[in-house]
Motif scaffolding. Structure first.
Motif, mmCIF file in Angstrom:
data_model
loop_
_atom_site.group_PDB
_atom_site.id
_atom_site.type_symbol
_atom_site.label_atom_id
_atom_site.label_comp_id
_atom_site.label_asym_id
_atom_site.label_seq_id
_atom_site.Cartn_x
_atom_site.Cartn_y
_atom_site.Cartn_z
ATOM 1 N N CYS A 32 4.536 -0.784 2.986
ATOM 2 C CA CYS A 32 4.458 0.431 2.188
ATOM 3 C C CYS A 32 5.277 0.258 0.921
ATOM 4 C CB CYS A 32 5.003 1.605 3.003
ATOM 5 S SG CYS A 32 4.965 3.156 2.103
ATOM 6 N N GLU A 34 0.860 -1.186 0.000
ATOM 7 C CA GLU A 34 0.000 0.000 0.000
ATOM 8 C C GLU A 34 0.896 1.235 0.000
ATOM 9 O OE1 GLU A 34 -2.202 1.687 3.688
ATOM 10 O OE2 GLU A 34 -3.630 0.376 2.666
ATOM 11 N N LYS A 44 1.138 -5.788 5.952
ATOM 12 C CA LYS A 44 0.956 -4.929 4.780
ATOM 13 C C LYS A 44 2.149 -3.975 4.778
ATOM 14 C CE LYS A 44 -3.146 -3.213 4.181
ATOM 15 N NZ LYS A 44 -4.332 -2.303 4.244
ATOM 16 N N SER A 92 1.601 4.632 1.403
ATOM 17 C CA SER A 92 1.225 5.314 2.637
ATOM 18 C C SER A 92 2.096 6.552 2.819
ATOM 19 C CB SER A 92 1.403 4.375 3.836
ATOM 20 O OG SER A 92 1.218 5.065 5.034
#
Length: 172
Positions: A170, A137, A168, A139
């Protein structure tokens, strides 16, 4: 007299080398057999040490499979704590129920820690040895390669990973 006959018979059974070459050949054979014995003895000692190390390691990690079986119990207790807030139980009972689950979980984790089972820290930089990145993700609060969220806690037994932390990461 009987002793003399025994000595004579023993002397007759011993072959006397006839030439200098025979003596050298016998010395070479003795040297060869000594070397073979020393190699076999060294192999035996190495095998013995390896088996002792393997035995010690087996005993040290004897609880590993049992510990793996307990991890879903921890997950269930943690899920139960989270689900209390969304339940239809009256507020006074929610707090008591949640408190009881938290105490049970805390005691359970203390027992596991006593036997070398600890939670893997999943904060900061991603470590592929103890973390399993299942999502990425972008971020703004995190740098590239840092853990954004823990999806499932990981645990280790002494130095061995029982279950990697699912995280998860970055990705910018």
């Amino acid at each position: 007299m009987q002793e003399e006959n025994t000595e004579t018979n023993q002397n007759e059974n011993v072959l006397e080398p006839e030439t200098h070459e025979d003596i050298e050949a016998l010395h070479a054979r003795i040297k060869e057999l000594e070397d073979k014995y020393l190699r076999n003895h060294a192999d035996f000692e190495n095998t013995k040490k390896r088996l002792e190390r393997e035995k010690a390691q087996s005993l040290e990690y004897a609880y590993e499979n049992f510990a793996k079986e307990l991890l879903p119990v921890i997950d269930s207790l943690e899920a139960g704590i989270v689900s209390v807030d969304g339940s239809c139980i009256e507020e006074s009972m929610k707090e008591k129920f949640k408190e009881g689950l938290l105490l049970t979980l805390e005691n359970f984790k203390k027992v596991l820690e006593r036997y070398g089972i600890t939670e893997i820290v999943a904060v900061g930089e991603f470590n592929p040895n103890v973390h399993n990145a299942v999502m990425q993700e972008d971020s703004p609060e995190h740098e590239d390669g840092q853990i954004v969220q823990i999806l499932q806690k990981g645990y280790q037994y002494k130095e061995r990973v029982l279950r990697p932390a699912l995280v998860k990461v970055c990705k910018k």
